[in-house]
Design a protein around this motif. Structure first.
Motif, PDB file in Angstrom:
ATOM      1  N   GLU A 149       0.795  -1.228   0.000  1.00  0.00           N
ATOM      2  CA  GLU A 149       0.000   0.000   0.000  1.00  0.00           C
ATOM      3  C   GLU A 149       0.827   1.277   0.000  1.00  0.00           C
ATOM      4  OE1 GLU A 149      -2.955  -0.110   3.083  1.00  0.00           O
ATOM      5  OE2 GLU A 149      -3.320  -2.260   2.776  1.00  0.00           O
ATOM      6  N   GLY A 150       2.153   1.164  -0.062  1.00  0.00           N
ATOM      7  CA  GLY A 150       2.956   2.379  -0.065  1.00  0.00           C
ATOM      8  C   GLY A 150       4.433   2.105   0.103  1.00  0.00           C
ATOM      9  N   THR A 151       5.212   3.194   0.203  1.00  0.00           N
ATOM     10  CA  THR A 151       6.675   3.117   0.286  1.00  0.00           C
ATOM     11  C   THR A 151       7.183   3.928   1.468  1.00  0.00           C
ATOM     12  OG1 THR A 151       6.918   2.844  -2.102  1.00  0.00           O
ATOM     13  CG2 THR A 151       8.833   3.674  -0.924  1.00  0.00           C
ATOM     14  N   LEU A 152       8.197   3.398   2.151  1.00  0.00           N
ATOM     15  CA  LEU A 152       8.914   4.120   3.197  1.00  0.00           C
ATOM     16  C   LEU A 152      10.303   4.464   2.685  1.00  0.00           C
ATOM     17  CD1 LEU A 152       8.377   2.236   6.589  1.00  0.00           C
ATOM     18  CD2 LEU A 152       7.724   4.591   6.083  1.00  0.00           C
ATOM     19  N   SER A 153      10.763   5.677   2.964  1.00  0.00           N
ATOM     20  CA  SER A 153      12.121   6.089   2.637  1.00  0.00           C
ATOM     21  C   SER A 153      12.822   6.480   3.929  1.00  0.00           C
ATOM     22  CB  SER A 153      12.095   7.278   1.669  1.00  0.00           C
ATOM     23  OG  SER A 153      13.416   7.687   1.334  1.00  0.00           O
ATOM     24  N   LEU A 154      13.956   5.830   4.213  1.00  0.00           N
ATOM     25  CA  LEU A 154      14.654   6.008   5.485  1.00  0.00           C
ATOM     26  C   LEU A 154      15.880   6.902   5.339  1.00  0.00           C
ATOM     27  CD1 LEU A 154      12.958   3.341   5.803  1.00  0.00           C
ATOM     28  CD2 LEU A 154      14.648   2.665   7.505  1.00  0.00           C
ATOM     29  N   ALA A 155      16.275   7.507   6.447  1.00  0.00           N
ATOM     30  CA  ALA A 155      17.455   8.364   6.496  1.00  0.00           C
ATOM     31  C   ALA A 155      18.726   7.516   6.569  1.00  0.00           C
ATOM     32  CB  ALA A 155      17.359   9.302   7.695  1.00  0.00           C
ATOM     33  N   ASN A 156      19.868   8.160   6.646  1.00  0.00           N
ATOM     34  CA  ASN A 156      21.172   7.504   6.698  1.00  0.00           C
ATOM     35  C   ASN A 156      21.237   6.532   7.877  1.00  0.00           C
ATOM     36  OD1 ASN A 156      23.872   6.800   6.833  1.00  0.00           O
ATOM     37  ND2 ASN A 156      24.625   8.870   6.474  1.00  0.00           N
ATOM     38  N   PRO A 157      21.422   5.242   7.635  1.00  0.00           N
ATOM     39  CA  PRO A 157      21.454   4.259   8.727  1.00  0.00           C
ATOM     40  C   PRO A 157      22.630   4.441   9.691  1.00  0.00           C
ATOM     41  CG  PRO A 157      21.071   3.185   6.616  1.00  0.00           C
ATOM     42  CD  PRO A 157      21.481   4.592   6.319  1.00  0.00           C
ATOM     43  N   ASN A 158      23.613   5.232   9.313  1.00  0.00           N
ATOM     44  CA  ASN A 158      24.749   5.506  10.182  1.00  0.00           C
ATOM     45  C   ASN A 158      24.401   6.522  11.258  1.00  0.00           C
ATOM     46  OD1 ASN A 158      27.373   5.348  11.128  1.00  0.00           O
ATOM     47  ND2 ASN A 158      28.190   6.806   9.662  1.00  0.00           N
ATOM     48  N   HIS A 159      23.207   7.121  11.160  1.00  0.00           N
ATOM     49  CA  HIS A 159      22.757   8.118  12.127  1.00  0.00           C
ATOM     50  C   HIS A 159      21.561   7.579  12.902  1.00  0.00           C
ATOM     51  CE1 HIS A 159      24.466  11.399   9.225  1.00  0.00           C
ATOM     52  NE2 HIS A 159      25.405  10.786   9.914  1.00  0.00           N
ATOM     53  N   PHE A 160      21.412   8.055  14.118  1.00  0.00           N
ATOM     54  CA  PHE A 160      20.277   7.648  14.941  1.00  0.00           C
ATOM     55  C   PHE A 160      18.981   8.342  14.510  1.00  0.00           C
ATOM     56  CE2 PHE A 160      23.895   6.861  17.763  1.00  0.00           C
ATOM     57  CZ  PHE A 160      23.614   5.583  18.183  1.00  0.00           C
ATOM     58  N   ASP A 161      19.114   9.536  13.969  1.00  0.00           N
ATOM     59  CA  ASP A 161      17.951  10.368  13.699  1.00  0.00           C
ATOM     60  C   ASP A 161      17.948  10.846  12.254  1.00  0.00           C
ATOM     61  OD1 ASP A 161      17.217  10.557  16.649  1.00  0.00           O
ATOM     62  OD2 ASP A 161      19.216  11.454  16.668  1.00  0.00           O
ATOM     63  N   GLY A 162      16.805  11.293  11.784  1.00  0.00           N
ATOM     64  CA  GLY A 162      16.669  11.789  10.421  1.00  0.00           C
ATOM     65  C   GLY A 162      15.250  11.568   9.939  1.00  0.00           C
ATOM     66  N   ASP A 163      14.904  12.227   8.853  1.00  0.00           N
ATOM     67  CA  ASP A 163      13.540  12.139   8.333  1.00  0.00           C
ATOM     68  C   ASP A 163      13.216  10.734   7.826  1.00  0.00           C
ATOM     69  OD1 ASP A 163      13.052  14.770   8.904  1.00  0.00           O
ATOM     70  OD2 ASP A 163      13.298  15.479   6.837  1.00  0.00           O
ATOM     71  N   VAL A 164      12.047  10.257   8.178  1.00  0.00           N
ATOM     72  CA  VAL A 164      11.471   9.046   7.593  1.00  0.00           C
ATOM     73  C   VAL A 164      10.233   9.490   6.834  1.00  0.00           C
ATOM     74  CG1 VAL A 164      10.428   6.802   8.029  1.00  0.00           C
ATOM     75  CG2 VAL A 164      12.339   7.595   9.444  1.00  0.00           C
ATOM     76  N   ARG A 165      10.197   9.178   5.542  1.00  0.00           N
ATOM     77  CA  ARG A 165       9.095   9.638   4.695  1.00  0.00           C
ATOM     78  C   ARG A 165       8.245   8.451   4.249  1.00  0.00           C
ATOM     79  NH1 ARG A 165      11.116  12.278  -0.309  1.00  0.00           N
ATOM     80  NH2 ARG A 165      12.586  10.527  -0.294  1.00  0.00           N
ATOM     81  N   VAL A 166       6.952   8.706   4.086  1.00  0.00           N
ATOM     82  CA  VAL A 166       6.035   7.691   3.599  1.00  0.00           C
ATOM     83  C   VAL A 166       5.233   8.272   2.434  1.00  0.00           C
ATOM     84  CG1 VAL A 166       4.158   8.309   5.196  1.00  0.00           C
ATOM     85  CG2 VAL A 166       4.273   5.985   4.252  1.00  0.00           C
ATOM     86  N   ARG A 167       4.944   7.428   1.469  1.00  0.00           N
ATOM     87  CA  ARG A 167       4.075   7.815   0.363  1.00  0.00           C
ATOM     88  C   ARG A 167       3.186   6.631   0.035  1.00  0.00           C
ATOM     89  NH1 ARG A 167       5.870  11.242  -5.027  1.00  0.00           N
ATOM     90  NH2 ARG A 167       3.805  11.366  -5.983  1.00  0.00           N
ATOM     91  N   ARG A 168       1.922   6.750   0.410  1.00  0.00           N
ATOM     92  CA  ARG A 168       0.955   5.690   0.144  1.00  0.00           C
ATOM     93  C   ARG A 168       0.464   5.784  -1.291  1.00  0.00           C
ATOM     94  NH1 ARG A 168      -1.462   2.888   4.037  1.00  0.00           N
ATOM     95  NH2 ARG A 168      -3.496   3.030   3.025  1.00  0.00           N
TER      96      ARG A 168
END
Length: 367
Positions: A263-282
């Motif tokens: 039902e959609g896609t997740l886009s994750l931030a740099n895995p080397n960092h603890f924090d960062g934007d996580v985006r979703v597009r259904r």
């Protein structure tokens, strides 16, 4: 999390040492009391710079009865030997990634932890941060439906331009698979569960590298391991991921990690960092939506704080007190076997089936 005071000795005072000192300063219950290094002068200097009361060589750290947790920051090729020594000295151990450099050594480390009854944890722990936990929450809540596929792309860390001697990154135990791969695999396993099979191919891109870093101690590096590897990774859940792990891709517009659902896609931030934007597009959305972080941020995004370390040590201290252990030895071993299987598949030109599995770590967010 941890409530009692834990006295910590750090083994190794090299490039990443300061990141741990900075990160652990957030937690007064985690007290750094000793630095150990085979270069005693460097240990003394590190202790003075960070107001740590004791320093010495590695044997003095193992023998210090006041130390109950050892953070092992030695080079990866020394992890198995030094972790086992610390465990046998009665210490709980948190080791930088990877757990070891071979499956056989990883098995020996697990056996030592079981034999001694000490708690063993391992980086990478960035899956404990707000970004990976936000992605995990989105998947668990059904935001993208049933996960079907994923992509993961590792580009060049450009270590030749900033590390004074990055030779270890181009020798066995290094390379994009063992150096950066742990971050990506740990987050994928946290989100999607354990890996079942891998089929990969790899090659050496440039056989000799020129080091341009300020203060460099070497001018060139002979490359002895593959620096560009592609793989198809199949998870026990049926999710199929494609990965590219490369020290030959200097520039790219590829995402770090994307996870594709029914039902959609997740886009994750740099895995080397603890924090960062996580985006979703259904499916049907006109644009991407940035998700609210599931947890408090560990370090401000885009600042030097983002490079600090320590969540995994806090996780281990909590486990010592009987709490959940997320960055645990079984999880780290499965990540290690995944990476070794990827390398082995590329070398042998065949598909590899993993022998280990692990539980998805308990989520940190409130459902």
């Amino acid at each position: 999390m941890a409530k009692q005071t834990h006295r910590i000795g750090i083994l190794g005072s090299g490039n990443i040492f300061g990141r741990y000192v900075t990160g652990l300063a957030r937690y007064p219950e985690l007290e750094i009391v000793r630095v150990g290094d085979i270069d005693v002068a460097r240990a003394k200097q590190a202790a003075a710079e960070h107001a740590i009361p004791a320093w010495g060589d590695d044997s003095e750290l193992y023998a210090d009865d006041s130390v109950d947790i050892v953070i092992n920051l030695t080079p990866p090729v020394h992890h198995a030997r030094t972790v086992i020594t610390a465990l046998e000295a009665g210490k709980h151990v948190y080791v930088e990634k990877p757990l070891a450099t071979t499956v056989t050594d990883g098995e020996a480390v697990l056996a030592a932890a079981a034999r001694t009854g000490r708690v063993l944890g391992s980086a990478p722990d960035t899956f404990l941060g707000s970004a990976a936990q936000t992605a995990r929450k989105a998947i668990d809540s059904g935001s993208i439906g049933t996960p079907i596929g994923a992509t993961a792309f590792i580009g060049h860390s450009k270590a030749e331009t900033w590390h004074p001697n990055p030779a270890f990154l181009f020798q066995p135990g290094g390379g994009p698979v063992m150096d950066m791969g742990p971050y990506y695999v740990a987050i994928l396993v946290n989100c999607l569960g354990p890996v079942s099979t891998i089929s990969a191919a790899g090659r050496i891109g440039v056989p000799q590298r020129t080091v341009t870093a300020p203060g460099r101690t070497v001018e060139t590096i002979d490359v002895t391991i593959p620096t560009h590897t592609g793989a198809v990774v199949t998870f026990a859940s049926g999710v199929i991921a494609t990965t590219q792990m490369s020290f030959d891709v200097w520039d790219s517009d590829l995402p770090y990690i994307e996870i594709y659902g029914s039902e959609g896609t997740l886009s994750l931030a740099n895995p080397n960092h603890f924090d960062g934007d996580v985006r979703v597009r259904r499916h049907g959305d006109g644009e991407w939506t940035v998700l609210e972080p599931a947890l408090e941020l560990f370090g401000a995004v885009g600042t030097r704080e983002q490079a600090r370390r320590g969540l995994g040590v806090r996780d281990l201290a909590n486990a010592v007190e009987g709490g959940p252990h997320r960055a645990n030895a079984a999880f780290a071993f499965h990540v290690l076997e995944t990476l070794c299987s990827l390398e082995g598949s590329a070398q042998q030109s065949r598909s590899v089936t993993l022998t280990s599995s692990c539980e998805r770590p308990q989520a940190l967010f409130t459902a």
